[in-house]
Structure formats: C-alpha cells, structure tokens
Design a protein around this motif. Structure first.
Motif, mmCIF file in Angstrom:
data_model
loop_
_atom_site.group_PDB
_atom_site.id
_atom_site.type_symbol
_atom_site.label_atom_id
_atom_site.label_comp_id
_atom_site.label_asym_id
_atom_site.label_seq_id
_atom_site.Cartn_x
_atom_site.Cartn_y
_atom_site.Cartn_z
ATOM 1 N N THR A 145 71.615 82.865 15.479
ATOM 2 C CA THR A 145 71.617 81.418 15.269
ATOM 3 C C THR A 145 71.250 80.695 16.555
ATOM 4 N N ALA A 146 71.788 81.150 17.676
ATOM 5 C CA ALA A 146 71.485 80.522 18.962
ATOM 6 C C ALA A 146 70.002 80.677 19.301
ATOM 7 N N LEU A 147 69.436 81.852 19.049
ATOM 8 C CA LEU A 147 68.005 82.060 19.319
ATOM 9 C C LEU A 147 67.143 81.145 18.447
ATOM 10 N N GLY A 148 67.493 81.031 17.176
ATOM 11 C CA GLY A 148 66.745 80.149 16.283
ATOM 12 C C GLY A 148 66.845 78.696 16.699
ATOM 13 N N SER A 149 68.035 78.274 17.085
ATOM 14 C CA SER A 149 68.230 76.892 17.535
ATOM 15 C C SER A 149 67.441 76.617 18.811
ATOM 16 N N ALA A 150 67.467 77.560 19.723
ATOM 17 C CA ALA A 150 66.719 77.389 20.973
ATOM 18 C C ALA A 150 65.229 77.298 20.698
ATOM 19 N N SER A 151 64.720 78.100 19.780
ATOM 20 C CA SER A 151 63.284 78.058 19.481
ATOM 21 C C SER A 151 62.904 76.716 18.871
ATOM 22 N N LEU A 152 63.786 76.147 18.049
ATOM 23 C CA LEU A 152 63.509 74.825 17.486
ATOM 24 C C LEU A 152 63.530 73.761 18.581
ATOM 25 N N ALA A 153 64.469 73.885 19.510
ATOM 26 C CA ALA A 153 64.608 72.884 20.570
ATOM 27 C C ALA A 153 63.422 72.884 21.533
ATOM 28 N N ILE A 154 62.904 74.069 21.835
ATOM 29 C CA ILE A 154 61.804 74.119 22.806
ATOM 30 C C ILE A 154 60.433 74.191 22.152
ATOM 31 N N GLY A 155 60.402 74.271 20.828
ATOM 32 C CA GLY A 155 59.127 74.275 20.120
ATOM 33 C C GLY A 155 58.360 75.583 20.233
ATOM 34 N N ALA A 156 59.064 76.675 20.403
ATOM 35 C CA ALA A 156 58.424 77.987 20.485
ATOM 36 C C ALA A 156 58.961 78.879 19.369
ATOM 37 N N ALA A 157 58.174 79.844 19.000
ATOM 38 C CA ALA A 157 58.593 80.769 17.953
ATOM 39 C C ALA A 157 59.725 81.659 18.463
ATOM 40 N N ALA A 158 60.711 81.851 17.631
ATOM 41 C CA ALA A 158 61.815 82.746 17.979
ATOM 42 C C ALA A 158 61.328 84.185 17.840
ATOM 43 N N PRO A 159 61.904 85.083 18.623
ATOM 44 C CA PRO A 159 61.535 86.494 18.450
ATOM 45 C C PRO A 159 61.977 86.965 17.067
ATOM 46 N N GLU A 160 61.244 87.890 16.500
ATOM 47 C CA GLU A 160 61.620 88.447 15.203
ATOM 48 C C GLU A 160 62.993 89.108 15.327
ATOM 49 N N PRO A 161 63.899 88.787 14.418
ATOM 50 C CA PRO A 161 65.225 89.401 14.497
ATOM 51 C C PRO A 161 65.176 90.864 14.059
ATOM 52 N N ARG A 162 66.068 91.655 14.628
ATOM 53 C CA ARG A 162 66.235 93.030 14.156
ATOM 54 C C ARG A 162 67.185 92.949 12.966
#
Length: 187
Positions: A145-162
């Motif tokens: 959830t934190a990775l997804g939120s960070a990607s939305l905040a900075i406008g970059a794609a989140a890494p694919e989750p395992r």
C-alpha cells in the motif's frame, strides 16, 4: 464504501480505479480480541459455517459496506465461544465484509490482498471461496500500500508486486451460509 479515484501515473493516466477504505483490522480485533494468540484455519471457519455461528455487522461505527449497521455488531449462534474460535469467526466475518465491498465496487477478475490480511491464509482462502470466478492473490511485500501511494504521489509507476495465487478450499455450506448472513445483516 467504494469510490473511484483518478490515477495520475503515466501507467494509467486518467483511468478510474476502484478504491475502498476499511476498518477490517479493527473489526477483526474487536471480534477475536486484540491479544488473541490463535491463528485462524479453514477447518475452524468450516466448523462455524456448519454450526451456523455468525458475526453480524458492524463492530465499528462505520458499518462498512452494510449501511446503517455501524456499532450494532453481534455474534449469533452460540452463547459461549472459545478464544480459538473467535479468530476463526473474525476471519470469516472480515472475508464476508470484504466480499460484499468488492462486489459493490464491480466485477474484477483479479483481487490482490496486501497488508496484515495477506498473512492470514484462512482469510484469503475463505475470500476465494466466497468469490468464485475471481483470482485472489496475496502480496508478498508488507509495504504494498505504501509503495502504491508513493507512486501516485510522485507520478511514477510502482514496481510490480510479488504475488502468490490463493487456492480455493472446499467449505461445505458456505454459499447458503453467506446468503443467510447477508439477509440477517441487512435486516
């Protein structure tokens, strides 16, 4: 309940994504007990289904996906329930509430569960059994959830989750139990 949010990422610009906030962890703790050391099992969930023991919404003030049920949580079907069974009941209840919320958001083929519920195999498998035709996957990273939120905040794609797929168990009577639970929950 559910809402649609616009994603600013380059990966999905302007696309609507269903989102849902939840007090599932708090609901779980209020049923199972905050210091309950027991882990839920599918066999324990199946025993509750067989015996007709159920928890009706909601143990928090929100009501979750069942309107007008905030703060009205109750356990039906037994006068005394062991601490171990409470972990199973909390698991069954939160899987049902999650199923209702996901159904309200609309049909998706794939559901990824992360956070603490991704470590509760009985929850994941019960959710699988409640949602036939959908792939339930568990995230292996605790910070999804934190990775997804960070990607939305900075406008970059989140890494694919395992992720790992979740197996669907056989829980006899679960479909009828869930229909009965829904009728009682909205009564």
């Amino acid at each position: 309940m559910g809402r649609a949010i616009r994603s600013p990422t380059r990966r999905c610009p302007g696309r609507l994504w269903p989102a849902r906030g939840s007090w599932g962890g708090e609901e779980y703790a209020r049923i199972a007990g905050r210091d309950n050391p027991h882990r839920a099992s599918v066999a324990g969930v199946a025993a509750l289904v067989r015996d007709g023991v159920m928890a009706l919404p909601s143990f928090t003030d929100s009501g979750g996906p069942v309107p007008h049920r905030g703060g009205r949580g109750e356990i039906l079907g037994t006068s005394s329930i062991m601490e171990e069974a409470l972990a199973n009941l909390a698991t069954l209840y939160t899987a049902q509430m999650t199923s209702v919320a996901l159904d309200a958001l609309g049909r998706t083929e794939k559901v990824v569960v992360d956070g603490p519920f991704a470590t509760n195999i009985a929850f994941l498998q019960t959710l699988c059994a409640l949602m036939p035709g959908r792939r339930i996957l568990r995230a292996l990273e605790a910070q999804g959830t934190a990775l997804g939120s960070a990607s939305l905040a900075i406008g970059a794609a989140a890494p694919e989750p395992r992720i790992d797929p979740v197996a669907t168990p056989d829980i006899p009577g679960l479909e009828a139990y869930h229909h009965h639970w829904m009728a009682a929950a909205i009564a």
